[in-house]
Scaffold this motif. Sequence first.
Motif, short mmCIF file in Angstrom:
data_model
loop_
_atom_site.label_atom_id
_atom_site.label_comp_id
_atom_site.label_asym_id
_atom_site.label_seq_id
_atom_site.Cartn_x
_atom_site.Cartn_y
_atom_site.Cartn_z
N GLU A 114 0.87 -1.17 0.00
CA GLU A 114 0.00 0.00 0.00
C GLU A 114 0.91 1.22 0.00
O GLU A 114 1.90 1.26 0.72
CB GLU A 114 -0.89 -0.02 1.23
CG GLU A 114 -1.97 1.00 1.20
CD GLU A 114 -2.93 0.80 2.36
OE1 GLU A 114 -4.00 0.25 2.13
OE2 GLU A 114 -2.56 1.18 3.48
N PHE A 115 0.58 2.20 -0.79
CA PHE A 115 1.46 3.35 -0.98
C PHE A 115 0.90 4.54 -0.23
O PHE A 115 -0.24 4.96 -0.47
CB PHE A 115 1.58 3.65 -2.48
CG PHE A 115 2.72 4.55 -2.82
CD1 PHE A 115 4.01 4.07 -2.87
CD2 PHE A 115 2.51 5.89 -3.10
CE1 PHE A 115 5.07 4.91 -3.20
CE2 PHE A 115 3.55 6.72 -3.43
CZ PHE A 115 4.83 6.23 -3.47
N ILE A 116 1.68 5.13 0.67
CA ILE A 116 1.30 6.33 1.40
C ILE A 116 1.96 7.51 0.69
O ILE A 116 3.18 7.68 0.75
CB ILE A 116 1.75 6.27 2.89
CG1 ILE A 116 1.30 4.97 3.54
CG2 ILE A 116 1.25 7.50 3.64
CD1 ILE A 116 -0.20 4.75 3.55
N ALA A 117 1.16 8.31 0.01
CA ALA A 117 1.69 9.38 -0.84
C ALA A 117 1.90 10.68 -0.07
O ALA A 117 1.09 11.04 0.78
CB ALA A 117 0.75 9.62 -2.01
N GLU A 118 2.97 11.36 -0.41
CA GLU A 118 3.26 12.71 0.11
C GLU A 118 2.90 13.76 -0.94
O GLU A 118 2.60 14.89 -0.61
CB GLU A 118 4.74 12.85 0.42
CG GLU A 118 5.23 11.99 1.55
CD GLU A 118 6.73 12.16 1.76
OE1 GLU A 118 7.38 12.94 1.03
OE2 GLU A 118 7.25 11.50 2.66
N GLU A 119 2.97 13.36 -2.21
CA GLU A 119 2.74 14.29 -3.31
C GLU A 119 2.13 13.54 -4.49
O GLU A 119 2.51 12.41 -4.78
CB GLU A 119 4.08 14.92 -3.73
CG GLU A 119 4.01 15.92 -4.82
CD GLU A 119 5.38 16.48 -5.19
OE1 GLU A 119 5.39 17.55 -5.80
OE2 GLU A 119 6.41 15.86 -4.89
N VAL A 120 1.17 14.16 -5.15
CA VAL A 120 0.54 13.59 -6.34
C VAL A 120 0.74 14.57 -7.48
O VAL A 120 0.40 15.75 -7.37
CB VAL A 120 -0.96 13.32 -6.12
CG1 VAL A 120 -1.62 12.86 -7.40
CG2 VAL A 120 -1.17 12.30 -5.03
#
Length: 157
Positions: A114-120
């Motif tokens: 599962e990817f925890i994003a800081e920036e999209v």
Amino acid sequence: MTARHKRIVFIIIGLCAVGAASAMITQAMKSNLAYLYAPEAVWAGEAPKDRLIRIGGLVKKGSLIRSDTSLDLSFVVTDNRGNEVTVKYDKILPDLFKEEQSAVVKGKLTENNEFIAEEVLAKHDAEYMPPELADVLAKEHAPKTDAASPTKTEVKY
């Protein structure tokens, strides 16, 4: 100690200082590096866990789920080959972010992929053109009739 020995010691100290500075700069740059991986590479185990990386692909249609009470949301990034990564994000999405469009997300991958994003980062298609520019180009490239023969059209580029 002679002047020659002092110069040699000074040069050695200078080289050590340059080497230490180079090592610190290299280490600092390594910590800010974020490699780009496709969902296929994530599922193949090539992407490192708990380290800052980027994942790129298409946002799967119907996968965007927003929270009713906060900015929390999740969506799926896919490579259209059956490889999918679920992305969790808790900030405002960019204006160009849409399902079935390209996106690059920067963050950390957990142990359960599962990817925890800081920036999209959202990418628009190559055919995008601001409406104002489209109007100007349409006026400039409109066919002009020739005064001698009204049936001929001349297009200038």
